[in-house]
Design a protein around this motif. Structure first.
Motif, PDB file in Angstrom:
ATOM      1  N   ALA A   1      63.172  37.746  35.633  1.00 31.20           N
ATOM      2  CA  ALA A   1      64.077  37.742  36.786  1.00 31.20           C
ATOM      3  C   ALA A   1      64.364  36.326  37.263  1.00 31.20           C
ATOM      4  CB  ALA A   1      63.476  38.574  37.914  1.00 31.20           C
ATOM      5  N   ALA A   2      63.339  35.486  37.317  1.00 30.96           N
ATOM      6  CA  ALA A   2      63.485  34.145  37.887  1.00 30.96           C
ATOM      7  C   ALA A   2      64.316  33.219  37.008  1.00 30.96           C
ATOM      8  CB  ALA A   2      62.104  33.526  38.126  1.00 30.96           C
TER       9      ALA A   2
ATOM     10  N   GLY B   1      66.592  34.409  34.607  1.00 35.74           N
ATOM     11  CA  GLY B   1      67.761  35.073  34.053  1.00 35.74           C
ATOM     12  C   GLY B   1      67.576  35.417  32.588  1.00 35.74           C
TER      13      GLY B   1
ATOM     14  N   LEU C   1      61.958  44.654  40.940  1.00 38.42           N
ATOM     15  CA  LEU C   1      62.946  43.881  40.202  1.00 38.42           C
ATOM     16  C   LEU C   1      64.355  44.372  40.502  1.00 38.42           C
ATOM     17  CD1 LEU C   1      61.301  43.329  36.706  1.00 38.42           C
ATOM     18  CD2 LEU C   1      61.388  41.793  38.653  1.00 38.42           C
TER      19      LEU C   1
ATOM     20  N   ALA D   1      67.416  42.132  39.420  1.00 41.25           N
ATOM     21  CA  ALA D   1      67.128  42.218  37.983  1.00 41.25           C
ATOM     22  C   ALA D   1      67.120  43.688  37.582  1.00 41.25           C
ATOM     23  CB  ALA D   1      65.796  41.551  37.669  1.00 41.25           C
TER      24      ALA D   1
ATOM     25  N   THR E   1      65.197  42.306  32.406  1.00 43.80           N
ATOM     26  CA  THR E   1      66.302  41.366  32.217  1.00 43.80           C
ATOM     27  C   THR E   1      66.742  40.846  33.571  1.00 43.80           C
ATOM     28  OG1 THR E   1      67.028  42.654  30.298  1.00 43.80           O
ATOM     29  CG2 THR E   1      68.580  41.044  31.205  1.00 43.80           C
ATOM     30  N   GLY E   2      66.816  39.527  33.699  1.00 48.93           N
ATOM     31  CA  GLY E   2      67.250  38.922  34.952  1.00 48.93           C
ATOM     32  C   GLY E   2      68.752  38.810  35.039  1.00 48.93           C
TER      33      GLY E   2
ATOM     34  N   GLY F   1      69.549  33.583  36.813  1.00 50.61           N
ATOM     35  CA  GLY F   1      68.340  33.853  37.568  1.00 50.61           C
ATOM     36  C   GLY F   1      68.585  34.073  39.041  1.00 50.61           C
TER      37      GLY F   1
ATOM     38  N   LEU G   1      68.595  35.643  42.520  1.00 55.91           N
ATOM     39  CA  LEU G   1      67.696  36.599  43.159  1.00 55.91           C
ATOM     40  C   LEU G   1      68.139  36.831  44.590  1.00 55.91           C
ATOM     41  CD1 LEU G   1      64.293  35.106  41.948  1.00 55.91           C
ATOM     42  CD2 LEU G   1      65.455  37.105  41.012  1.00 55.91           C
TER      43      LEU G   1
ATOM     44  N   LEU H   1      59.034  35.432  43.966  1.00 53.48           N
ATOM     45  CA  LEU H   1      60.449  35.745  43.772  1.00 53.48           C
ATOM     46  C   LEU H   1      61.229  35.554  45.075  1.00 53.48           C
ATOM     47  CD1 LEU H   1      60.254  38.937  41.522  1.00 53.48           C
ATOM     48  CD2 LEU H   1      60.851  36.603  40.834  1.00 53.48           C
TER      49      LEU H   1
END
Length: 439
Positions: free
Chosen positions: A258-259, A261, A284, A289, A301-302, A306, A308, A328
Motif C-alpha cells: 500500500a505504501a 503502490g 487496506l 489499497a 496491491t497499492g 502509493g 493513502l 500508514l
C-alpha cells in the motif's frame, strides 16, 4: 541515545513486487502448546512458529514436566507428563504475555509450587485478574507485587464438593485473561464457569480462536450468555495440527504494498481463520489499497503512487495491528483517528505513548486520545526511532522507512519475539531481490 544495535530501514526506490512467506502464528502455536501439555497423549504441531515467545512456552512446558522434541523445525512433538504437571519449578516468561497468563491456570494443576518471573519490562504487564480467579477457586497464589510478575502458584487444585466453580473477572485490559482460563478449564476437576464483569472486552477474535482450538481437541464450551463461558470437565484429545501462517506478521508486508503502490503476495493465506490479522484486508481497503485472494495466496496491491487516505477506524478487536496501521496513517494525505485501543497501554510497552512519541520524531502530527491516537500528515523526515523492546514497533518503523529515507531503528532484534529474521525478510522484500521472494 542507547547502545542498542541499530538497523537502517531500507527505502524503496519505487513500487515493490515481492512474495513473502511469513512464519507460523504465535497465538496459535502457544495455544496448541498449552493444550499439548494437557492432552491425553503425544501431540504434533506442524509448521509452528519458532520465536522468543514460543520458545518461552516450550521452556514452560519442559519445566512442568513435558517432553518437547523441537529438533525438526517443521514438526514439534509434545509428550505430556505422566500424572500431570509437576511443581517445585520456575518458569521464565521473558516478555511473553501468553506465557505469564496462559501457564498459571495450568500450574494450578501441578503437584507443588510454580514460580513465575520474566523480563523487567514484563513486570509492568497485568496478570492480576487471572491470579484472582485462581485464588477464587481455591488455589494458593503468593505475590510480591500487585497482580504482576513475579508470583507463585501453589497446586494442586482440589475439587470443591463437585460443584463447578463460577469465576467472575474483569478482562477489559486483555482478552488473554479469558483465554488463559478457558484453555485449562476442562482439566479442572469440575470444569469452570467464567463470567466477564468489565465493560468492553478487547480482541474478541482471540477468544474465538481459543474456542476454535478447544473444539478441535474435543472441548466444547457452552455460552450461557454473551459474557459467560461454561467449560465442562473432560479429557483433552491428543492432536496433529498444522499451524496457520501468522497474519499479523504479514501485516507490515501488506502495508508495504500500500505504501509504495506496489504488490505483495503472501502464500498460504487461510480461507477461513480466527486470526485478527485477517482484518488487515479491510484496513487496506479503507486507506485506498486492495487485496485479492488468488490460488497462490493473498495479493495486496497499492494505489498508483502509493496514495493513502486518512481513516477513522475502531481497532478494538485487532489492537495488534495498530502500529502498522499508524505507520500508514502517517503516510496518508489526510488526518486519521484510531479508536478502541486503550488496552495497548499494557502491552510490551505503552504502545500509544510510544507511537505518539515516534510519530512526532518522524515529523507527523500525533496526539494520544483516551482510547487511541489522532494522526495528521506532516513533513516526514528520517530519524532514529526507538522500538521499546517491542516487536510491533520494529514493524511500524520499517513501514515508514520504506517510504521515508533515513529511518534508523534501535534494537531491530526485538522483532524476534514473533518474527525471527524480520529485518532480513524485509530487506529482501524492499530490495533488488524482492521479485524472487522473501522470508
Amino acid at each position: 541515545m542507547t547502545d542498542a544495535p541499530t538497523w537502517a530501514a531500507p527505502c524503496a526506490d519505487g513500487p515493490i513486487d515481492a512474495r513473502v512467506r511469513v512464519p507460523g502464528s504465535k497465538s496459535l502455536t502457544n495455544r496448541w502448546l498449552v493444550l499439548a501439555l494437557l492432552a491425553d497423549g503425544p501431540s504434533t504441531l506442524r509448521h509452528p512458529l519458532r520465536s522468543d515467545d514460543t520458545l518461552r512456552m516450550v521452556g514452560a512446558l519442559r519445566a512442568l514436566g513435558a517432553e518437547v522434541d523441537d529438533q525438526d523445525p517443521q514438526a514439534w512433538v509434545v509428550r505430556p507428563p505422566e500424572g500431570g504437571p509437576r511443581g517445585g519449578v520456575d518458569v521464565d516468561c521473558g516478555q511473553a504475555g501468553t506465557v505469564m497468563r496462559f501457564v498459571p491456570p495450568v500450574a494450578a494443576l501441578a503437584d507443588g509450587p510454580v514460580r513465575f518471573d520474566g523480563h523487567p519490562s514484563a513486570r509492568a504487564r497485568p496478570v492480576g485478574p487471572v491470579l484472582r480467579a485462581l485464588a477464587d477457586i481455591g488455589v494458593a497464589v503468593r505475590e510480591t507485587g500487585t497482580g504482576t510478575l513475579p508470583f507463585e502458584v501453589v497446586g494442586p487444585l482440589r475439587a470443591a464438593g463437585g460443584r463447578t466453580p463460577h469465576v467472575r473477572i474483569d478482562a477489559s485490559a486483555s482478552s488473554q485473561f479469558v483465554s488463559a482460563l478457558l484453555l485449562a478449564g476442562a482439566a479442572y476437576p469440575a470444569g469452570l464457569r467464567l463470567e466477564h464483569t468489565g465493560t468492553a472486552l478487547p480482541s474478541l477474535p482471540h477468544i474465538e480462536m481459543t474456542l476454535d482450538v478447544l473444539a478441535e481437541v474435543g472441548v466444547h464450551v457452552d455460552r450461557p450468555d454473551p459474557r459467560s463461558w461454561l467449560v465442562p470437565p473432560g479429557r483433552v484429545r491428543a492432536f496433529d495440527v498444522a499451524v496457520e501462517p501468522d497474519l499479523s506478521s504479514a501485516a507490515p508486508f501488506l502495508a508495504l504494498a500500500a505504501a509504495t503502490g506496489g504488490r505483495v503476495l503472501v502464500p498460504g493465506w487461510p480461507e477461513r481463520t480466527t486470526q485478527p490479522g485477517d482484518r488487515m484486508r479491510e484496513v487496506l481497503a479503507s486507506v485506498g489499497a486492495r487485496t485479492e485472494a488468488t490460488p497462490e495466496g493473498l495479493l495486496a496491491t497499492g494505489a498508483p503512487g502509493g496514495r493513502l487516505s486518512g481513516v477513522d477506524l475502531d481497532l478494538a478487536e485487532v489492537g495488534e495491528l495498530t502500529p502498522v496501521v499508524a505507520a500508514l496513517c502517517a503516510l496518508a494525505d489526510s488526518p486519521s483517528r484510531l479508536r478502541g485501543v486503550a488496552h495497548l497501554r499494557g502491552h510490551e510497552t505503552d504502545r500509544l505513548a510510544a507511537l505518539a512519541a515516534e510519530l512526532g520524531r518522524l515529523g507527523a502530527r500525533a496526539q494520544e486520545l483516551p482510547d487511541g491516537l489522532a494522526i495528521g500528515p506532516g513533513d516526514l523526515v528520517g530519524a532514529r526511532v526507538r522500538t521499546y523492546h517491542d516487536h510491533r514497533m520494529v514493524m511500524f518503523g520499517a513501514v515508514v522507512g520504506a517510504v521515508v529515507p533515513g529511518v534508523v531503528l534501535e534494537d531491530p532484534g526485538a522483532a524476534g519475539k514473533t518474527y525471527p529474521g524480520f529485518d532480513l525478510a524485509w530487506e529482501r522484500a524492499v530490495g533488488p531481490a524482492a521479485g524472487v521472494g522473501a522470508g
